[in-house]
Scaffold this active site. Structure first.
Site, mmCIF file in Angstrom:
data_model
loop_
_atom_site.group_PDB
_atom_site.id
_atom_site.type_symbol
_atom_site.label_atom_id
_atom_site.label_comp_id
_atom_site.label_asym_id
_atom_site.label_seq_id
_atom_site.Cartn_x
_atom_site.Cartn_y
_atom_site.Cartn_z
ATOM 1 C CB CYS A 112 10.136 137.557 29.344
ATOM 2 S SG CYS A 112 11.636 137.973 28.441
ATOM 3 N NE ARG A 127 12.641 145.655 30.631
ATOM 4 C CZ ARG A 127 13.260 145.178 29.554
ATOM 5 N NH1 ARG A 127 12.770 145.414 28.350
ATOM 6 N NH2 ARG A 127 14.370 144.461 29.679
#
Length: 436
Positions: free
Chosen positions: A266, A333
């Site tokens: 995010c 990520r």
């Protein structure tokens, strides 16, 4: 109430399972047949505490279904959530091709009033593109079917997503009509019986709220990392500074922890996308662009500290404790570990790694460029230094005496500031942290 959720990634699977837990009939849709087959067999593609048991319970109860065909369930649902990926393009913008594919499929096959709700994180203005794509498909069919679009951004924390969804501090919903608002109110009422905290607003504001929330949290992290780096130079202790400012009610203590940078699915993506949206409108978000720059610089700090301690990293063995971008997830990520490992290997170091959950994900991403260890103690055998990169609980109270005996050099770089400096030094370690 029947709904469908397109995308069985982190957001889609958690959302669908939690809706099912509250008695809603949910069909989760994904074009990946292999992923659907695994879900049908009880295999969960992501790591989230408690999710596997909840999925099994709701599948067994007949409330949670998995399929590769959105078309097969469209006539039976009132709401379709789009929770597909929005990966960043090279320029930092969000790639909307999967979002628009869902919209086109929706427009090609709806036969009654249905709401398409975007749950993916998307730039302001995406709802207009989604609505246009649906209407274009209806025009091609030569039919008039009522539909609406809405925005319902997620605010889930990985590692605590089920709690966040089941007991949200707020639910943000962007709608264009009272009819859509009533449907979304009915959907969320079971979650908020004690304190109904659904904030309805226009769609652009809902889309912006998601980006603004993540950008604010990322800003606090980068701000504190900047302060920590200055603390190192002037001889201050960032932990003391954090307590000193965090007790100010206007500031608060959350997201003021210094470290080796933020990562995840995010913050990095959303900060880039928000800055890109501003540039599209001829505006430069100076603070947001600085947040990203500070974070990228921060990821290299651990290697700088190792280089200062060891002079040269060539042929040195570095034990890396923690690979995921934060505890209680296997998500790597944009994880600082990926950048740090790349830099260490580029300078000729041998890297040994251990993470309680993220080892398979690390192997998938970087293969056999590192040595995978069965536990934190195996990783430190013959190591010249330890780099703590993720603050998993298992790393919090190690046996320093045992570790010191098996290391070549007792050097510790605490990339998350979880250890007591005086204690570790008293154990005979050369200790460095961020801002201490």
């Amino acid at each position: 109430m029947n709904i469908a959720i397109v995308g069985t990634g982190y957001v889609g699977l958690v959302s669908g399972t939690c809706f099912a837990e509250m008695g809603i009939d949910v069909t989760c849709v994904d074009i990946d047949q292999n992923k659907i087959n695994k879900l049908l067999n009880g295999e969960i593609p992501i790591y989230e505490p408690g999710l596997d048991e909840m999925v099994k319970r709701n599948v067994d109860a007949g409330r949670l279904h998995f399929t590769t065909s959105l078309i097969s369930c469209l006539d039976n649902v009132e709401v379709v959530f789009s929770a597909v990926g929005t990966p960043p393009d090279e320029d930092g913008s969000a790639d909307l091709k999967y979002v628009l594919e869902v919209a086109r499929t929706f427009g090609q096959h709806i036969n009654k009033y249905t709401i398409l709700v975007t749950k993916s994180t998307v730039p302001v203005g995406t709802a207009k593109k989604v609505k246009a794509a649906i209407q274009e498909e209806l025009n091609k069919r030569g039919v008039q079917v009522e539909f609406e679009v809405a925005s319902n951004p997620e605010f889930l924390k990985e590692g605590a997503a089920i709690k966040d969804f089941m007991s949200p501090d707020r639910v943000v919903v962007g709608v264009e009509s009272e009819r859509a608002q009533k449907v979304m109110t009915k959907l969320y009422r079971p979650f908020l019986t004690n304190n109904f905290r659904v904030y309805f607003m226009d769609i652009p504001s809902a889309e912006m709220t998601k980006y603004a929330a993540n950008a604010m949290l990322a800003t606090r992290i980068s701000f504190m990392n900047d302060i920590a780096n200055l603390c190192d130079l002037v001889g201050a202790n960032v932990d003391m500074v954090r307590k000193g400012i965090g007790t100010d009610a206007r500031i608060g203590s959350k997201f003021l922890y210094a470290g080796c940078g933020y990562g995840g699915s995010c913050f990095p993506k959303d900060v880039k996308a928000l800055a890109h949206t501003a540039r599209e409108y001829g505006y430069t978000m100076g603070v947001i662009e600085a947040v990203e720059a500070v974070n990228e610089r921060q990821k290299g700090l651990v290697v700088q500290k190792l280089r200062r301690k060891l002079k040269s990293l060539k042929d040195k063995t570095i034990a890396v404790w923690g690979l995921s971008f934060k505890p209680e997830t296997d998500d790597m990520r944009e994880a600082p570990a990926l950048v740090i490992i790349d830099q260490l290997i580029a300078e000729g170091a041998v890297v040994k790694v251990y993470d309680p959950v993220a080892m398979p994900e690390c192997k998938r991403r970087i293969g056999d460029r590192v040595i995978y260890c069965k536990d934190m103690y195996e990783a430190v055998i013959d190591a010249d230094a330890i780099a703590l990169l993720t603050e998993w609980k298992v790393f919090r109270v190690p046996s320093w005496s045992v570790i010191k005996k098996v290391m070549k050099q007792p050097i510790l770089i605490d990339g998350r500031n979880i250890y007591d400096k005086e204690e570790v030094i008293s154990e005979g370690f050369d200790y460095s942290a961020i801002g201490k």
